[in-house]
Design a protein around this motif. Structure first.
Motif, PDB file in Angstrom:
ATOM      1  N   ASN A  45     -17.491  -4.019  13.164  1.00 12.35           N
ATOM      2  CA  ASN A  45     -16.965  -3.077  12.180  1.00 12.35           C
ATOM      3  C   ASN A  45     -17.709  -1.756  12.319  1.00 12.35           C
ATOM      4  O   ASN A  45     -18.927  -1.708  12.110  1.00 12.35           O
ATOM      5  CB  ASN A  45     -17.119  -3.641  10.758  1.00 12.35           C
ATOM      6  CG  ASN A  45     -16.483  -2.736   9.711  1.00 12.35           C
ATOM      7  OD1 ASN A  45     -17.032  -1.712   9.347  1.00 12.35           O
ATOM      8  ND2 ASN A  45     -15.311  -3.125   9.233  1.00 12.35           N
ATOM      9  N   THR A  46     -16.983  -0.717  12.661  1.00 14.22           N
ATOM     10  CA  THR A  46     -17.624   0.580  12.936  1.00 14.22           C
ATOM     11  C   THR A  46     -18.314   1.145  11.701  1.00 14.22           C
ATOM     12  O   THR A  46     -19.438   1.649  11.778  1.00 14.22           O
ATOM     13  CB  THR A  46     -16.586   1.592  13.448  1.00 14.22           C
ATOM     14  OG1 THR A  46     -15.967   1.077  14.628  1.00 14.22           O
ATOM     15  CG2 THR A  46     -17.240   2.918  13.773  1.00 14.22           C
ATOM     16  N   SER A  47     -17.648   1.087  10.559  1.00 17.36           N
ATOM     17  CA  SER A  47     -18.212   1.658   9.335  1.00 17.36           C
ATOM     18  C   SER A  47     -19.511   0.957   8.951  1.00 17.36           C
ATOM     19  O   SER A  47     -20.515   1.609   8.632  1.00 17.36           O
ATOM     20  CB  SER A  47     -17.191   1.543   8.199  1.00 17.36           C
ATOM     21  OG  SER A  47     -17.725   2.054   6.995  1.00 17.36           O
ATOM     22  N   SER A  69     -16.495  10.648  13.474  1.00 17.01           N
ATOM     23  CA  SER A  69     -15.800   9.366  13.498  1.00 17.01           C
ATOM     24  C   SER A  69     -14.326   9.594  13.785  1.00 17.01           C
ATOM     25  O   SER A  69     -13.767  10.644  13.463  1.00 17.01           O
ATOM     26  CB  SER A  69     -15.964   8.638  12.156  1.00 17.01           C
ATOM     27  OG  SER A  69     -17.326   8.423  11.851  1.00 17.01           O
ATOM     28  N   THR A  70     -13.703   8.606  14.404  1.00 19.70           N
ATOM     29  CA  THR A  70     -12.260   8.628  14.634  1.00 19.70           C
ATOM     30  C   THR A  70     -11.656   7.381  14.015  1.00 19.70           C
ATOM     31  O   THR A  70     -12.218   6.283  14.125  1.00 19.70           O
ATOM     32  CB  THR A  70     -11.934   8.663  16.135  1.00 19.70           C
ATOM     33  OG1 THR A  70     -12.523   7.514  16.785  1.00 19.70           O
ATOM     34  CG2 THR A  70     -12.479   9.923  16.781  1.00 19.70           C
ATOM     35  N   TYR A  71     -10.511   7.551  13.338  1.00 20.61           N
ATOM     36  CA  TYR A  71      -9.854   6.432  12.668  1.00 20.61           C
ATOM     37  C   TYR A  71      -8.430   6.308  13.197  1.00 20.61           C
ATOM     38  O   TYR A  71      -7.525   7.003  12.772  1.00 20.61           O
ATOM     39  CB  TYR A  71      -9.838   6.655  11.154  1.00 20.61           C
ATOM     40  CG  TYR A  71     -11.221   6.748  10.557  1.00 20.61           C
ATOM     41  CD1 TYR A  71     -11.959   5.611  10.275  1.00 20.61           C
ATOM     42  CD2 TYR A  71     -11.807   7.991  10.315  1.00 20.61           C
ATOM     43  CE1 TYR A  71     -13.242   5.697   9.745  1.00 20.61           C
ATOM     44  CE2 TYR A  71     -13.079   8.096   9.785  1.00 20.61           C
ATOM     45  CZ  TYR A  71     -13.791   6.941   9.496  1.00 20.61           C
ATOM     46  OH  TYR A  71     -15.061   7.036   8.972  1.00 20.61           O
ATOM     47  N   ASN A  72      -8.281   5.434  14.165  1.00 25.51           N
ATOM     48  CA  ASN A  72      -6.962   5.134  14.716  1.00 25.51           C
ATOM     49  C   ASN A  72      -6.948   3.653  15.076  1.00 25.51           C
ATOM     50  O   ASN A  72      -7.637   2.858  14.436  1.00 25.51           O
ATOM     51  CB  ASN A  72      -6.656   6.018  15.933  1.00 25.51           C
ATOM     52  CG  ASN A  72      -7.829   6.082  16.900  1.00 25.51           C
ATOM     53  OD1 ASN A  72      -8.536   5.089  17.077  1.00 25.51           O
ATOM     54  ND2 ASN A  72      -8.039   7.224  17.526  1.00 25.51           N
ATOM     55  N   GLU A  75     -11.146   2.311  16.159  1.00 26.38           N
ATOM     56  CA  GLU A  75     -12.097   3.085  15.384  1.00 26.38           C
ATOM     57  C   GLU A  75     -13.407   3.230  16.160  1.00 26.38           C
ATOM     58  O   GLU A  75     -13.872   2.287  16.792  1.00 26.38           O
ATOM     59  CB  GLU A  75     -12.359   2.415  14.043  1.00 26.38           C
ATOM     60  CG  GLU A  75     -11.167   2.434  13.097  1.00 26.38           C
ATOM     61  CD  GLU A  75     -11.517   1.912  11.719  1.00 26.38           C
ATOM     62  OE1 GLU A  75     -12.715   1.679  11.465  1.00 26.38           O
ATOM     63  OE2 GLU A  75     -10.604   1.738  10.907  1.00 26.38           O
ATOM     64  N   SER A  76     -13.997   4.428  16.099  1.00 28.19           N
ATOM     65  CA  SER A  76     -15.255   4.669  16.795  1.00 28.19           C
ATOM     66  C   SER A  76     -16.063   5.723  16.057  1.00 28.19           C
ATOM     67  O   SER A  76     -15.526   6.467  15.231  1.00 28.19           O
ATOM     68  CB  SER A  76     -15.012   5.114  18.247  1.00 28.19           C
ATOM     69  OG  SER A  76     -14.274   6.332  18.268  1.00 28.19           O
ATOM     70  N   ALA A  77     -17.352   5.763  16.363  1.00 29.65           N
ATOM     71  CA  ALA A  77     -18.247   6.738  15.740  1.00 29.65           C
ATOM     72  C   ALA A  77     -19.237   7.238  16.786  1.00 29.65           C
ATOM     73  O   ALA A  77     -19.654   6.483  17.678  1.00 29.65           O
ATOM     74  CB  ALA A  77     -18.988   6.109  14.563  1.00 29.65           C
ATOM     75  N   GLN A 184     -15.269  -0.190  17.886  1.00 27.83           N
ATOM     76  CA  GLN A 184     -14.946  -1.438  17.191  1.00 27.83           C
ATOM     77  C   GLN A 184     -14.164  -2.378  18.094  1.00 27.83           C
ATOM     78  O   GLN A 184     -13.202  -1.978  18.754  1.00 27.83           O
ATOM     79  CB  GLN A 184     -14.140  -1.137  15.929  1.00 27.83           C
ATOM     80  CG  GLN A 184     -13.846  -2.347  15.049  1.00 27.83           C
ATOM     81  CD  GLN A 184     -13.331  -1.934  13.697  1.00 27.83           C
ATOM     82  OE1 GLN A 184     -13.943  -1.130  13.014  1.00 27.83           O
ATOM     83  NE2 GLN A 184     -12.198  -2.480  13.302  1.00 27.83           N
ATOM     84  N   ASN A 192      -2.465  -5.559  14.679  1.00 28.90           N
ATOM     85  CA  ASN A 192      -2.663  -4.607  13.597  1.00 28.90           C
ATOM     86  C   ASN A 192      -1.299  -4.255  13.016  1.00 28.90           C
ATOM     87  O   ASN A 192      -0.664  -3.280  13.423  1.00 28.90           O
ATOM     88  CB  ASN A 192      -3.364  -3.349  14.130  1.00 28.90           C
ATOM     89  CG  ASN A 192      -3.679  -2.381  13.007  1.00 28.90           C
ATOM     90  OD1 ASN A 192      -3.758  -2.760  11.845  1.00 28.90           O
ATOM     91  ND2 ASN A 192      -3.851  -1.112  13.375  1.00 28.90           N
TER      92      ASN A 192
END
Length: 243
Positions: A45-47, A69-72, A75-77, A184, A192
């Motif tokens: 989990n990235t978060s 951070s990117t949310y698609n 997910e990555s940071a 992630q 998904n």
């Protein structure tokens, strides 16, 4: 100016060392090293991993200079961590607890000579500015005073620039810079889903695509219908006439 050069030379000799033994000692045991590196980690989990990484960095007395951070679908940071150079190994070990480390690298650049040179120039300019202030106090005429003031302004500006450069070097050598990429992982056998709205949009898009294809097909066939009808009618007329 000749006095400044001699002062600068003396300061450099003092900073670098007066003997070959001192030089060899510094080469063998560098005191000023800029450490940079990077690490790529796959996490569940990235978060959650990002929050844990922040806590670890602060616990080691470090800081975060940049974070994004990117949310698609993936997910990555990205974090640029600054940690004390002496705690670099501990930090890299902490990174390994976040997930699976796919790659990591550490680069070290020795900057002892650069630091010594900057320190020597700072020392020389400090002596020069002090001497110019003394000249200004003892100036016998306006011309000498203005000349000393002009030279002092130049020396002071150069000194401040070198002091800023030295501060940057001090920060770079005191704190290692590590770029961390957290991505992630997607568990096997899972998808998904887009929910009802996503399904509705997908169904509508499929319907539109089918209608567009049908219309395109009709448009392609339509120009052929008239000549085909004429040919068919002529064939029927010839058959009836023979009978």
């Amino acid at each position: 100016d000749s006095a400044d050069k001699s002062t600068l030379g003396a300061a450099r000799n003092s900073a670098v060392g007066d003997s070959a033994e001192n030089v060899m000692s510094k080469v063998q045991a560098p005191k000023h090293v800029v450490v940079t590196g990077s690490a790529q980690v796959t996490v569940k989990n990235t978060s959650t991993a990002t929050k844990a990484l922040r806590t670890k960095i602060h616990a080691l007395g470090g800081r975060i200079d940049n974070e994004s951070s990117t949310y698609n679908e993936d997910e990555s940071a990205y974090l640029t961590a600054r940690v004390p150079s002496g705690k670099l190994n501990a930090f890299m070990s902490e990174i390994e607890t976040l997930g699976e480390v796919s790659s990591k690298s550490i680069d070290r650049v020795q900057v002892d000579q650069q630091v010594a040179d900057v320190d020597a120039r700072i020392e020389a300019l400090t002596v020069s500015t002090q001497r110019l202030r003394t000249i200004m106090k003892n100036a016998k005429n306006t011309r000498d005073l203005l000349d000393a003031e002009s030279r002092l302004a130049e020396r002071q500006a150069e000194l401040e620039g070198l002091q800023a450069q030295r501060a940057v070097l001090a920060d770079q050598t005191a704190m290692a810079t590590i770029d961390v990429h957290l991505s992630q992982s997607t568990p096997a056998g899972t998808v998904n889903p887009g929910g009802f709205k996503g399904g509705l949009i997908s169904g509508w898009n499929s319907l539109v695509n089918v209608l567009n294809a049908s219309v395109a097909g009709i448009g392609f066939i339509l120009p052929w219908l008239v000549p085909l009808a004429l040919i068919g009618g002529l064939a029927m007329w010839l058959i009836r006439r023979r009978r």
